[in-house]
Scaffold this active site. Structure first.
Site, PDB file in Angstrom:
ATOM      1  N   ASN A  72      -9.966   0.008  -0.303  1.00  0.00           N
ATOM      2  CA  ASN A  72      -8.506   0.079  -0.282  1.00  0.00           C
ATOM      3  C   ASN A  72      -7.962  -0.553  -1.567  1.00  0.00           C
ATOM      4  OD1 ASN A  72      -5.771  -0.251   0.129  1.00  0.00           O
ATOM      5  ND2 ASN A  72      -5.966  -1.064   2.222  1.00  0.00           N
TER       6      ASN A  72
ATOM      7  N   HIS B  94      -3.259   7.429   1.929  1.00  0.00           N
ATOM      8  CA  HIS B  94      -3.650   6.089   1.488  1.00  0.00           C
ATOM      9  C   HIS B  94      -5.042   5.809   2.049  1.00  0.00           C
ATOM     10  CE1 HIS B  94      -3.881   1.910   0.740  1.00  0.00           C
ATOM     11  NE2 HIS B  94      -3.682   1.540   1.992  1.00  0.00           N
TER      12      HIS B  94
ATOM     13  N   CYS C 281       0.811  -1.226   0.000  1.00  0.00           N
ATOM     14  CA  CYS C 281       0.000   0.000   0.000  1.00  0.00           C
ATOM     15  C   CYS C 281       0.843   1.274   0.000  1.00  0.00           C
ATOM     16  CB  CYS C 281      -0.964  -0.004   1.179  1.00  0.00           C
ATOM     17  SG  CYS C 281      -2.128  -1.370   1.094  1.00  0.00           S
TER      18      CYS C 281
HETATM   19  N1  COA Z   1     -18.355  -7.831   9.296  1.00  0.00           N
HETATM   20  C1  COA Z   1     -18.803  -8.047  10.563  1.00  0.00           C
HETATM   21  N2  COA Z   1     -17.975  -8.323  11.583  1.00  0.00           N
HETATM   22  C2  COA Z   1     -16.658  -8.368  11.316  1.00  0.00           C
HETATM   23  C3  COA Z   1     -16.140  -8.156  10.039  1.00  0.00           C
HETATM   24  C4  COA Z   1     -17.058  -7.900   9.012  1.00  0.00           C
HETATM   25  N3  COA Z   1     -16.662  -7.670   7.742  1.00  0.00           N
HETATM   26  N4  COA Z   1     -14.802  -8.264  10.085  1.00  0.00           N
HETATM   27  C5  COA Z   1     -14.464  -8.530  11.360  1.00  0.00           C
HETATM   28  N5  COA Z   1     -15.591  -8.592  12.093  1.00  0.00           N
HETATM   29  C6  COA Z   1     -15.702  -8.890  13.522  1.00  0.00           C
HETATM   30  C7  COA Z   1     -14.503  -9.615  14.046  1.00  0.00           C
HETATM   31  O1  COA Z   1     -14.610 -10.992  13.767  1.00  0.00           O
HETATM   32  C8  COA Z   1     -14.595  -9.319  15.524  1.00  0.00           C
HETATM   33  O2  COA Z   1     -15.540 -10.174  16.085  1.00  0.00           O
HETATM   34  P1  COA Z   1     -15.258 -10.856  17.517  1.00  0.00           P
HETATM   35  O3  COA Z   1     -15.111  -9.688  18.459  1.00  0.00           O
HETATM   36  O4  COA Z   1     -16.464 -11.666  17.710  1.00  0.00           O
HETATM   37  O5  COA Z   1     -13.995 -11.643  17.335  1.00  0.00           O
HETATM   38  C9  COA Z   1     -15.215  -7.915  15.571  1.00  0.00           C
HETATM   39  O6  COA Z   1     -15.751  -7.668  14.241  1.00  0.00           O
HETATM   40  C10 COA Z   1     -14.244  -6.810  15.883  1.00  0.00           C
HETATM   41  O7  COA Z   1     -13.075  -7.027  15.167  1.00  0.00           O
HETATM   42  P2  COA Z   1     -11.876  -6.049  15.242  1.00  0.00           P
HETATM   43  O8  COA Z   1     -10.811  -6.528  14.314  1.00  0.00           O
HETATM   44  O9  COA Z   1     -11.510  -5.746  16.654  1.00  0.00           O
HETATM   45  O10 COA Z   1     -12.565  -4.725  14.669  1.00  0.00           O
HETATM   46  P3  COA Z   1     -11.900  -3.348  14.345  1.00  0.00           P
HETATM   47  O11 COA Z   1     -12.672  -2.260  14.933  1.00  0.00           O
HETATM   48  O12 COA Z   1     -10.409  -3.385  14.554  1.00  0.00           O
HETATM   49  O13 COA Z   1     -12.123  -3.236  12.753  1.00  0.00           O
HETATM   50  C11 COA Z   1     -10.875  -3.538  10.758  1.00  0.00           C
HETATM   51  C12 COA Z   1     -11.607  -4.196  11.896  1.00  0.00           C
HETATM   52  C13 COA Z   1     -10.273  -4.594   9.853  1.00  0.00           C
HETATM   53  C14 COA Z   1     -11.846  -2.677   9.953  1.00  0.00           C
HETATM   54  C15 COA Z   1      -9.764  -2.624  11.328  1.00  0.00           C
HETATM   55  O14 COA Z   1      -9.010  -3.349  12.259  1.00  0.00           O
HETATM   56  C16 COA Z   1      -8.839  -2.094  10.296  1.00  0.00           C
HETATM   57  O15 COA Z   1      -9.229  -1.313   9.459  1.00  0.00           O
HETATM   58  N6  COA Z   1      -7.558  -2.464  10.367  1.00  0.00           N
HETATM   59  C17 COA Z   1      -6.584  -1.985   9.471  1.00  0.00           C
HETATM   60  C18 COA Z   1      -6.742  -2.694   8.187  1.00  0.00           C
HETATM   61  C19 COA Z   1      -5.952  -2.074   7.114  1.00  0.00           C
HETATM   62  O16 COA Z   1      -6.004  -0.887   6.956  1.00  0.00           O
HETATM   63  N7  COA Z   1      -5.242  -2.896   6.365  1.00  0.00           N
HETATM   64  C20 COA Z   1      -4.515  -2.487   5.281  1.00  0.00           C
HETATM   65  C21 COA Z   1      -3.417  -1.589   5.694  1.00  0.00           C
HETATM   66  S1  COA Z   1      -2.734  -0.955   4.271  1.00  0.00           S
END
Ligand code: COA
Length: 323
Positions: free
Chosen positions: A280, A250, A114
């Protein structure tokens, strides 16, 4: 004589097919409300079967060349940032060079996931500043959908396909004021596709080489790291936060973007956001967002633009540009 590199044209391309959150609700256990609230994403564009990274890169490049008003033969450097090359080799940049009818100039790909576009822009800037190149085509292009497990709700809701491109020209005035690149491979396992050419090619062929991500760890590191690179960039240029006119980040998650804007004390109206419509798109996301804001007239001559990215590796970087 000091040379600088100026961005003199931008272009972008998104595949026609739009996949909404509602569509994903039918295939994985997720909801439109969850995706919007946690990421800001409403939809993403997905390449059709038979549409490849090179096709997206070509469309974006042609637009950028047109906007810059240059001849194809003026191009003397091509760099493509991509994680999703069509072939092991030749590089996407060489294939693009042929599509564009350009011959002889250096052409190569850069892989920094990214952060790829910021890496490519920085390398091109060094070529131009040193006098090695006069007119560079820099592209970020991805078909990230091809390395996504569409049954994994943790990752499949986040990514999309697209391409963005810029033309850099040598000039006596900046232009690109500075670029800042970093990486720390100790974090590889938090965000990766753990298969590759020399490691289990057969499973790559079977289509099981997918993005794996420790979402909340990546989130925390991204917010912290991007805050630091904002400080580094301002300090290097002896600029205050108020000197930045536009943040072109980004586009991974609107909460990460908002945290960086907060760090800059910047109102969200001054942040170019495309994450809702594009998702993304990895290396394509910054040049895609840049092109949107240039074409809709937000970015104007004389503006200071801060681009920043964070991605797998981890890699991170920034570019400060005077438009
Ligand atoms: N729909 C519904 N629930 C979802 C889900 C989806 N698409 N994806 C994950 N969950 C659930 C998880 O399983 C978790 O459930 P649990 O508590 O029962 O285990 C819950 O949502 C919370 O997950 P968590 O990972 O703590 O949520 P979050 O607030 O961190 O949001 C992301 C998840 C992925 C959106 C966030 O962590 C994120 O954006 N991370 C960075 C990702 C990124 O930018 N990657 C590329 C970098 S270049």
């Amino acid at each position: 004589m000091t040379h600088f590199a100026r961005i003199v044209g931008t272009g972008s391309y998104l595949p026609e097919r739009v996949v909404t959150n509602a569509e994903l609700e039918k295939t994985v256990d997720t909801s439109d409300a969850w995706i919007r609230e946690r990421t800001g994403i409403r939809q993403r564009h997905i390449a059709s079967e038979g549409e490849f990274t090179l096709d997206l890169a070509e469309r974006a490049s042609l637009q950028a060349i047109d906007a810059a008003g240059i001849a194809h033969s003026d191009i003397d450097l091509i760099i493509v940032a991509t994680t999703t090359a069509d072939q092991v080799f030749p590089s996407t940049a060489c294939l693009l060079q042929s599509r564009l009818g350009v011959h002889g100039c250096p052409a190569f790909d850069i892989q920094a996931v990214c952060t790829g576009f910021v890496y490519a822009l920085s390398v091109a800037d060094h070529f131009v500043r040193s006098g090695t190149a006069r007119t560079a085509l820099v592209v970020g292009a991805e078909t990230f959908s091809r390395i996504i497990d569409w049954t994994d709700r943790n990752t499949c809701v986040l990514f999309g396909d697209g391409a963005g491109a810029v033309i850099l020209r040598r000039d006596n005035a900046p232009g690109i004021l500075s670029t800042h690149l970093h990486a720390d491979g100790d974090y590889a396992s938090l965000l990766q596709v753990p298969k590759g050419v020399s490691n289990n090619l057969s499973s790559v062929q079977a289509g099981t080489a997918y993005v794996e991500m420790a979402g909340s760890d990546v989130f925390r590191m991204a917010v912290k790291t991007l805050g630091r690179i904002v400080d580094e960039t301002l300090e290097a240029n002896q600029l205050a936060k108020t000197d930045i006119d536009w943040l072109v980040p980004h586009q991974a998650n609107h909460r990460i973007i908002a945290a960086t804007a907060k760090k800059l004390g910047m109102p969200m109206e001054k942040v170019v956001q495309t994450v809702a419509e594009h998702g993304n798109t990895s290396a394509a996301s910054i040049p895609l967002a840049l092109d949107v804001a240039v074409r809709d007239g937000r970015i104007k001559s004389g503006d200071n633009i801060l681009m920043e990215g964070f991605g797998g590796g981890f890699t991170w970087g920034s570019a400060l540009v005077n438009w």
